[in-house]
Design a protein around this motif. Sequence first.
Motif, PDB file in Angstrom:
ATOM      1  N   PRO A  74      36.819   4.969  -1.820  1.00  0.00           N
ATOM      2  CA  PRO A  74      35.606   5.749  -2.083  1.00  0.00           C
ATOM      3  C   PRO A  74      34.799   6.055  -0.817  1.00  0.00           C
ATOM      4  CG  PRO A  74      35.496   3.567  -3.129  1.00  0.00           C
ATOM      5  CD  PRO A  74      36.858   3.692  -2.545  1.00  0.00           C
ATOM      6  N   ALA A  77      36.204   9.250   0.185  1.00  0.00           N
ATOM      7  CA  ALA A  77      35.860  10.259  -0.820  1.00  0.00           C
ATOM      8  C   ALA A  77      34.420  10.728  -0.635  1.00  0.00           C
ATOM      9  CB  ALA A  77      36.057   9.684  -2.225  1.00  0.00           C
ATOM     10  N   MET A  81      33.178  14.521   0.348  1.00  0.00           N
ATOM     11  CA  MET A  81      32.312  15.322  -0.517  1.00  0.00           C
ATOM     12  C   MET A  81      31.022  15.729   0.181  1.00  0.00           C
ATOM     13  SD  MET A  81      32.738  13.725  -4.293  1.00  0.00           S
ATOM     14  CE  MET A  81      31.554  14.927  -4.878  1.00  0.00           C
ATOM     15  N   ARG A 277      31.231   1.135  -4.293  1.00  0.00           N
ATOM     16  CA  ARG A 277      31.000   0.662  -5.658  1.00  0.00           C
ATOM     17  C   ARG A 277      31.684  -0.666  -5.934  1.00  0.00           C
ATOM     18  NH1 ARG A 277      31.975   5.703  -9.769  1.00  0.00           N
ATOM     19  NH2 ARG A 277      29.955   6.684  -9.436  1.00  0.00           N
ATOM     20  N   THR A 281      30.023  -4.528  -7.843  1.00  0.00           N
ATOM     21  CA  THR A 281      30.590  -4.777  -9.173  1.00  0.00           C
ATOM     22  C   THR A 281      31.623  -5.893  -9.174  1.00  0.00           C
ATOM     23  OG1 THR A 281      32.314  -3.110  -8.897  1.00  0.00           O
ATOM     24  CG2 THR A 281      30.232  -2.362  -9.829  1.00  0.00           C
TER      25      THR A 281
ATOM     26  N   GLU B  70      34.496  15.683  -9.067  1.00  0.00           N
ATOM     27  CA  GLU B  70      34.177  14.995  -7.820  1.00  0.00           C
ATOM     28  C   GLU B  70      35.358  14.085  -7.538  1.00  0.00           C
ATOM     29  OE1 GLU B  70      33.762  11.637  -8.268  1.00  0.00           O
ATOM     30  OE2 GLU B  70      32.838  11.325 -10.224  1.00  0.00           O
ATOM     31  N   ILE B  72      34.829  10.660  -6.225  1.00  0.00           N
ATOM     32  CA  ILE B  72      34.462   9.240  -6.140  1.00  0.00           C
ATOM     33  C   ILE B  72      35.153   8.504  -7.292  1.00  0.00           C
ATOM     34  CG2 ILE B  72      32.570   7.592  -5.956  1.00  0.00           C
ATOM     35  CD1 ILE B  72      32.306   9.693  -3.894  1.00  0.00           C
ATOM     36  N   THR B 221      29.285   7.826 -15.407  1.00  0.00           N
ATOM     37  CA  THR B 221      28.823   7.033 -14.273  1.00  0.00           C
ATOM     38  C   THR B 221      28.460   5.654 -14.813  1.00  0.00           C
ATOM     39  OG1 THR B 221      26.559   7.739 -14.708  1.00  0.00           O
ATOM     40  CG2 THR B 221      27.796   9.010 -13.066  1.00  0.00           C
ATOM     41  N   PRO B 222      28.299   4.662 -13.920  1.00  0.00           N
ATOM     42  CA  PRO B 222      27.801   3.370 -14.388  1.00  0.00           C
ATOM     43  C   PRO B 222      26.456   3.536 -15.103  1.00  0.00           C
ATOM     44  CG  PRO B 222      28.710   3.132 -12.195  1.00  0.00           C
ATOM     45  CD  PRO B 222      28.719   4.600 -12.504  1.00  0.00           C
ATOM     46  N   ILE B 248      34.636   3.706 -15.233  1.00  0.00           N
ATOM     47  CA  ILE B 248      33.364   3.875 -14.530  1.00  0.00           C
ATOM     48  C   ILE B 248      32.209   3.603 -15.485  1.00  0.00           C
ATOM     49  CG2 ILE B 248      32.006   5.462 -13.144  1.00  0.00           C
ATOM     50  CD1 ILE B 248      34.626   5.295 -11.925  1.00  0.00           C
ATOM     51  N   LEU B 251      31.734  -0.108 -16.187  1.00  0.00           N
ATOM     52  CA  LEU B 251      30.946  -0.870 -15.211  1.00  0.00           C
ATOM     53  C   LEU B 251      29.502  -0.987 -15.698  1.00  0.00           C
ATOM     54  CD1 LEU B 251      32.058   0.631 -11.746  1.00  0.00           C
ATOM     55  CD2 LEU B 251      32.877  -1.440 -12.850  1.00  0.00           C
TER      56      LEU B 251
END
Lengths: 339, 339
Positions: A74, A77, A81, A277, A281, B70, B72, B221-222, B248, B251
């Motif tokens: 990531p 990534a 982006m 991330r 986590t 995206e 990520i 997303t989280p 994701i 999470l």
Amino acid sequence: MARITLDDVSRAAGVSRSTASLVLRGSPKIPAATAERVRKVMADLGYVYNRSAANLRQSRSMTLGLIVTEIINPYFAELAMAADEVAHEAAYTIFIGYSHDEADRQHELMTSMIERQVDGFILLPAPDSDPEKIASLVAAAKTPTVTVARRIEGLDYVGSDNVAGGELLGRHLAAIGCRTVAFLGGLQASSTTERSEGLARSLAARGLEFWNDAEQRAHITPAGGVQATAALLDRGRLPDAVVAYNDIVALGIYEELRRRELRPGEDMAVASFDDTRFAATQAPPLTSVAGFPDEIGRRAAGRLLQLLDDGEDGPLNDLVPPKLRLRSSTVAWRPRGSR
Amino acid sequence: MARITLDDVSRAAGVSRSTASLVLRGSPKIPAATAERVRKVMADLGYVYNRSAANLRQSRSMTLGLIVTEIINPYFAELAMAADEVAHEAAYTIFIGYSHDEADRQHELMTSMIERQVDGFILLPAPDSDPEKIASLVAAAKTPTVTVARRIEGLDYVGSDNVAGGELLGRHLAAIGCRTVAFLGGLQASSTTERSEGLARSLAARGLEFWNDAEQRAHITPAGGVQATAALLDRGRLPDAVVAYNDIVALGIYEELRRRELRPGEDMAVASFDDTRFAATQAPPLTSVAGFPDEIGRRAAGRLLQLLDDGEDGPLNDLVPPKLRLRSSTVAWRPRGSR
DNA sequence: CTGAAAGCGCTTACAG
DNA sequence: CTGAAAGCGCTTACAG
């Protein structure tokens, strides 16, 4: 039905091709009424602008080449982006290529993009890149190039201040009472050297032992973390803390520690770089040095656009300051005697 | 110094431009000695092939457009890289664009890539895409388009068999003794509908309750997972199991459960889709339905190349079979009475 | 086997 | 303000 060209448009609208071309770019030289009429014809005919033809004429492509290792990580990534975001705002589109950290493939990708007339490169160089080869490639095509995350002599560079990051971590590990620290994972690249240099310096200043043998180097994957951890522990002495090259490597460190019935964060402090991330986590949550890949991507793209506008300029060395994110993988650790 | 063109090369080598052009593509019509001489001149002069000029002449660009939300999310990243791998082998280079799941931006990206003459699209459509608008865009430019992961009526499609995935999960949750199952996260898209449909069907067949209110939808997303979990739990009844739209979102589910002092995997079974790196590395490790984005990317690129070679063909609906990866987030769960 | 010529679809001075 | 012409760097029939 053949494709509609500016010629068709101008004929249908009863104007010359130059007029149609000027309308396309909203030139103020054309009376509003004429422009309106031409635009209507374009819509009716379903005209599609051929930017490639324009590019050929103008000798620029409004295209940037971005070469990264891969994007499952990531960190890469986010960098990709963010760079795209800046490029996109300036009407550039991005060719992306994945070197898989192989210099040959990287060379091939760059050649292919140069043939496609990219106006500039953002390059995250493969660790075994040949600086001369890259320099001659981009010089031959006069393609401005900004390197990111890993340094190549003589080219513009934007990256994390890895030395500072290593120092932040070293200071923290000393503060919580570690005596011995091992650095695990990473390949031969400037980022690895810089991170270990910052660590080594701050640990030495505080009298800690720093373990950093060649066999602790490994690929930037969970498997690399497993391998480096195994190599370290097989030597029979346990360090108080291990520092991973990055969060991906740390996943493997957690895994191998558990396989040997060692609890990460309790039997051994674990810390890392990048703060993707994956760090927050994990269980236990992983202390990590945030490197802000989005900021690096933005700055690199900005620099490239500036180079494209203003031409050459002194070489750039732009370091983004890191931030230490403390979490329980180090904070909850206690020195052996005091447990 | 102006750039070196084929004209310069042919003049220096004492041949015609056509000969030089033929040498470039290794035509057998040119005697080896001549070819050798021309190649040497190219090297000496530092000639760089201008593929854009060739593309203009040939009306194709050897370029593909890839549009994803995206990268990520490692699911999208793997899909993008696998598609690139296949394209790269066939000498195509990829323009990448990030829609951020906004239909307007997606439209803008597609337009910009069409202007740049992409030969084809791999499109992971934004959930609120207007099918008509997309269809007319790619039809106007005659750009073959393969959609991935989310379906758009009338276009070729390659994706996971989400219904089958939902069924696998439903069967498993029933088998471990769950009575009530909630589906959390995901936007209005075919993938969301299909996953919930598979779940609903297999749960209903076994007499389980399925909760799937609109307020359980959320961004991928989280934070989306946190929000959907909060909305669910605020209603006051706890399900035996929650299924996340993907890893994701999961999470965020773990996070919100812990905030409310519920232990994921013990007080509530948790399962998910995609089986990215995030699933196996969670604590507890997360049961997830593997969707094989790399296979989807490969097949989509393969299909596009085939379309480019052979022209149109019936619409494609290519489903990759999923696999259930069992981990302790469901396997270690016990029904309330038996704990 | 090699060369002269036309053309891909634009833009850009230059006249008028 | 508008039009005719040249040119960006290639490829591709077509003669010879």
